[in-house]
Design a protein around this motif. Structure first.
Motif, PDB file in Angstrom:
ATOM      1  N   GLN A 220       0.832  -1.202   0.000  1.00  0.00           N
ATOM      2  CA  GLN A 220       0.000   0.000   0.000  1.00  0.00           C
ATOM      3  C   GLN A 220       0.868   1.254   0.000  1.00  0.00           C
ATOM      4  OE1 GLN A 220      -3.735   0.096   2.091  1.00  0.00           O
ATOM      5  NE2 GLN A 220      -3.271   2.085   2.976  1.00  0.00           N
ATOM      6  N   VAL A 221       1.985   1.236   0.737  1.00  0.00           N
ATOM      7  CA  VAL A 221       2.897   2.381   0.719  1.00  0.00           C
ATOM      8  C   VAL A 221       3.396   2.607  -0.705  1.00  0.00           C
ATOM      9  CG1 VAL A 221       5.091   3.291   1.548  1.00  0.00           C
ATOM     10  CG2 VAL A 221       3.601   2.026   3.108  1.00  0.00           C
ATOM     11  N   GLU A 222       3.770   1.529  -1.376  1.00  0.00           N
ATOM     12  CA  GLU A 222       4.242   1.644  -2.763  1.00  0.00           C
ATOM     13  C   GLU A 222       3.142   2.199  -3.656  1.00  0.00           C
ATOM     14  OE1 GLU A 222       5.557  -1.303  -6.438  1.00  0.00           O
ATOM     15  OE2 GLU A 222       5.905  -1.950  -4.362  1.00  0.00           O
ATOM     16  N   ARG A 223       1.913   1.751  -3.454  1.00  0.00           N
ATOM     17  CA  ARG A 223       0.813   2.233  -4.287  1.00  0.00           C
ATOM     18  C   ARG A 223       0.609   3.731  -4.103  1.00  0.00           C
ATOM     19  NH1 ARG A 223      -4.336   3.729  -4.627  1.00  0.00           N
ATOM     20  NH2 ARG A 223      -4.483   4.001  -2.385  1.00  0.00           N
ATOM     21  N   ILE A 224       0.679   4.199  -2.851  1.00  0.00           N
ATOM     22  CA  ILE A 224       0.474   5.618  -2.578  1.00  0.00           C
ATOM     23  C   ILE A 224       1.606   6.444  -3.178  1.00  0.00           C
ATOM     24  CG2 ILE A 224       0.357   7.343  -0.734  1.00  0.00           C
ATOM     25  CD1 ILE A 224      -0.957   5.132   0.996  1.00  0.00           C
ATOM     26  N   VAL A 225       2.836   5.981  -3.018  1.00  0.00           N
ATOM     27  CA  VAL A 225       3.994   6.700  -3.562  1.00  0.00           C
ATOM     28  C   VAL A 225       3.887   6.818  -5.076  1.00  0.00           C
ATOM     29  CG1 VAL A 225       6.488   6.504  -3.958  1.00  0.00           C
ATOM     30  CG2 VAL A 225       5.548   6.197  -1.655  1.00  0.00           C
ATOM     31  N   ARG A 226       3.531   5.713  -5.718  1.00  0.00           N
ATOM     32  CA  ARG A 226       3.404   5.737  -7.182  1.00  0.00           C
ATOM     33  C   ARG A 226       2.241   6.624  -7.626  1.00  0.00           C
ATOM     34  NH1 ARG A 226       6.239   2.189 -10.156  1.00  0.00           N
ATOM     35  NH2 ARG A 226       7.278   0.427  -9.137  1.00  0.00           N
ATOM     36  N   ALA A 227       1.116   6.482  -6.970  1.00  0.00           N
ATOM     37  CA  ALA A 227      -0.092   7.201  -7.404  1.00  0.00           C
ATOM     38  C   ALA A 227       0.045   8.707  -7.236  1.00  0.00           C
ATOM     39  CB  ALA A 227      -1.307   6.689  -6.639  1.00  0.00           C
ATOM     40  N   THR A 228       0.755   9.153  -6.204  1.00  0.00           N
ATOM     41  CA  THR A 228       0.890  10.581  -5.950  1.00  0.00           C
ATOM     42  C   THR A 228       2.149  11.170  -6.568  1.00  0.00           C
ATOM     43  OG1 THR A 228       1.942  10.112  -3.816  1.00  0.00           O
ATOM     44  CG2 THR A 228      -0.440  10.496  -3.814  1.00  0.00           C
ATOM     45  N   GLY A 229       3.014  10.322  -7.122  1.00  0.00           N
ATOM     46  CA  GLY A 229       4.245  10.824  -7.724  1.00  0.00           C
ATOM     47  C   GLY A 229       5.231  11.362  -6.704  1.00  0.00           C
ATOM     48  N   VAL A 230       5.287  10.744  -5.533  1.00  0.00           N
ATOM     49  CA  VAL A 230       6.223  11.158  -4.490  1.00  0.00           C
ATOM     50  C   VAL A 230       7.656  10.962  -4.978  1.00  0.00           C
ATOM     51  CG1 VAL A 230       7.182  10.427  -2.259  1.00  0.00           C
ATOM     52  CG2 VAL A 230       4.726  10.852  -2.485  1.00  0.00           C
TER      53      VAL A 230
ATOM     54  N   THR B  20      13.699   0.698  -4.328  1.00  0.00           N
ATOM     55  CA  THR B  20      13.968  -0.247  -5.409  1.00  0.00           C
ATOM     56  C   THR B  20      12.749  -0.416  -6.297  1.00  0.00           C
ATOM     57  OG1 THR B  20      15.553  -1.440  -4.014  1.00  0.00           O
ATOM     58  CG2 THR B  20      14.683  -2.611  -5.929  1.00  0.00           C
ATOM     59  N   ALA B  21      11.576  -0.453  -5.665  1.00  0.00           N
ATOM     60  CA  ALA B  21      10.334  -0.622  -6.431  1.00  0.00           C
ATOM     61  C   ALA B  21       9.894   0.686  -7.084  1.00  0.00           C
ATOM     62  CB  ALA B  21       9.224  -1.144  -5.513  1.00  0.00           C
ATOM     63  N   CYS B  22      10.312   1.835  -6.503  1.00  0.00           N
ATOM     64  CA  CYS B  22       9.891   3.147  -7.010  1.00  0.00           C
ATOM     65  C   CYS B  22      11.137   3.980  -7.319  1.00  0.00           C
ATOM     66  CB  CYS B  22       9.014   3.863  -5.988  1.00  0.00           C
ATOM     67  SG  CYS B  22       7.522   2.964  -5.512  1.00  0.00           S
TER      68      CYS B  22
END
Length: 528
Positions: free
Chosen positions: A91-101, A119-121
């Motif tokens: 979920q942290v990865e999803r939020i980071v990706r979705a908001t463009g952090v 690594t994932a983002c």
């Protein structure tokens, strides 16, 4: 007057430099110290090249670092993305990706998980708050270096009221989490209303009970900052035992409490409140769930000098209606959600969008300055939730569709009638799951109850319940079902009632229905 959230800290530091801004585990920061630390965070972010409107995540446990990170991100002109530290990595990865952090503020104990996240983002270019990570990307800045940048002088960054202040994610207790965008203006509108309505002053001490990523925290931090009051951060360790939490409330002389009713019920039942001097507590605010009438009555009796308020709203609107309980006498049951805040308007409409007559039930729409600007990166959801309606004079206003059903009472206040997603059909009969919960909690020795529906083999729904009872009561499932039959029709009585030690919770303390259904589904499938 401040027009941005971080400017409130600078104002408080100017007018009350030695006043307590925040407390946590018997340590604290004055307003001048908080201003210096947040300026250090801002300068560290600016050195990484952060730009106006860039999204910066804050992934921290409860500590004095949280407000410094919040106001530092905002002072750098960036948009704050607070993330629940208990969220699963996916979920942290999803939020980071979705908001463009692109940058994240965290702490050393999260180094390993942040490395996996980076690594994932790969777009995550900088991490503040860790001592070092393997590899050259992302770049890291330890807290010691951030502290070295602390300064009395805030960076000169142009930020306006319509700039994004923060993007909050919902807990996802009843569905997929949403990303909700607020501007400085919408957040300030709420802070101003709350400060005025609850008469907050620099002498107040507010409790921060919920996680910092929730809408409760906007009151705990931003309303406190506008009044130059003190925020007392309650850590998980402090909240582990209700008796210890009650002792902390007494010791810290909390004056304003804001949480879901469950937290207050735990204090009532297990906090030994009769042995505590809680005379400093002048106002108790609760929201998010129904407060069982018997527990509310008992708590008010223990706190006869405190005012109580039922506040209503979602993350999308902060708080939009409120109801002050009478100081003397019984409160109405069920409690109304009250009248719109001074910065909001309410409209109750039928399925075709037409206003309903007084006394009828319809969906609640909210318009006002504290309403979100929209869901981040989700135009379809925005089209469904934010609608335009004509106004006299030929212009249009934007209204938020809450999805909540309410009724207008004779005095003009509003009564909550349930949500569409908590209403099910059982063999052709419409059942309000909240009404079943109320009936369960009304049974003697039942402390808490959660009711949910699962599909049955006949294409209908089957109602299930999980309850927490007094261990010494001797109640069993048959007793509970028998008690329900006295107040509910047969089709509304759960087909199964499970007695549990505790119910799963979201970070705000609400019952986590999504997890409850998942646990029950997994448990039944294990026996198939």
């Amino acid at each position: 007057m401040a027009v941005t959230l971080h400017r409130m800290v600078q104002d408080a530091a100017m007018h009350r430099p030695d006043g307590a801004a925040v407390r946590c585990d018997s340590e604290g920061l004055t307003w001048s110290e908080l201003a210096r630390r947040s300026n250090g965070v801002a300068r560290a972010l600016l050195d990484t090249g952060v730009g106006r409107g860039d999204r910066v995540a804050v992934l921290l446990g409860k500590s004095l670092k949280v407000p410094a990170a919040f106001y530092g991100v905002l002072a750098a002109g960036a948009a704050l993305v607070p993330i629940d530290p208990k969220s699963p990595p996916s979920q942290v990865e999803r939020i980071v990706r979705a908001t463009g952090v692109t940058r994240i503020v965290t702490e050393p104990e999260r180094s390993r998980s942040v490395l996996q996240l980076a690594t994932a983002c790969p777009e995550l270019s900088h991490v503040l708050g860790v001592e070092g990570l393997d590899g050259s990307s992302p770049s890291v800045i330890p807290w010691s270096a951030v502290d070295d940048m602390a300064s009395d002088d805030p960076p000169r960054v142009e930020v306006g009221g319509l700039d994004t202040s923060y993007i909050q994610h919902t807990s996802g207790s009843t569905g997929e989490p949403k990303l909700i965008r607020h501007t400085h203006a919408s957040a300030m509108a709420f802070a101003e209303w709350a400060t005025d309505e609850y008469q907050l002053t620099a002498a107040d001490r507010l409790s921060n009970h919920s996680s910092h990523h929730t809408c409760f925290a906007t009151f705990d931090y931003f309303a406190a900052a506008r009044a130059a009051a003190t925020t007392v951060i309650l850590t998980p360790a402090a909240m582990f035992l209700p008796a210890s939490l009650a002792e902390l409330v007494e010791r810290e002389r909390i004056t304003v409490w804001y949480s879901v009713p469950t937290a207050l019920v735990q204090l009532l039942l297990r906090g030994n409140l009769q042995q505590r001097d809680l005379s400093a507590l002048r106002w108790v605010l609760f929201a998010g769930e129904t407060f069982p009438e018997k527990h509310l009555r008992a708590l008010r009796a223990l706190l006869p000098n405190a005012r109580f308020s039922h506040v209503y709203g979602s993350t999308e609107v902060n708080v939009c209606t409120y109801y002050h309980l009478p100081m003397a006498g019984d409160a109405p049951a069920p409690l109304p959600i009250g009248r719109p805040c001074s910065n909001s308007r309410a409209l109750v409409v039928d399925a075709d969008g037409h206003p309903v007559e007084a006394g009828d039930t319809g969906e609640l729409l909210i318009e006002g300055s504290s309403v979100m600007s929209g869901y981040w990166g989700d135009p379809e959801r925005n089209r469904q939730a934010l609608i335009r309606r004509p106004e006299p004079g030929g212009f249009e206003s934007t209204w938020f569709c809450t999805g909540d059903r309410v009724q207008t009472l004779e005095d003009g206040s509003l009564a909550f009638s349930g949500r569409a997603d908590l209403q099910v059909k059982v063999r052709g009969h419409r059942v309000e799951l909240e009404e079943v919960e109320k009936a369960l909690i009304g049974i003697e020795h039942v402390h808490e109850a959660a009711v949910f529906a699962l599909p049955d083999d006949e294409g209908s729904s089957a109602i299930h319940a999980a309850v927490v009872i007094d261990p010494g009561s001797g109640l069993d499932q048959k007793d509970l079902a028998r008690g329900l039959r006295k107040s509910l029709p047969p089709y509304a009585v759960p087909v199964a009632i499970e007695i549990v030690m505790m119910l799963p919770r979201t970070p705000t303390g609400k019952i986590d229905r999504k997890q409850l259904v998942a646990e029950y589904t997994e448990g039944t499938s294990d026996h198939d």
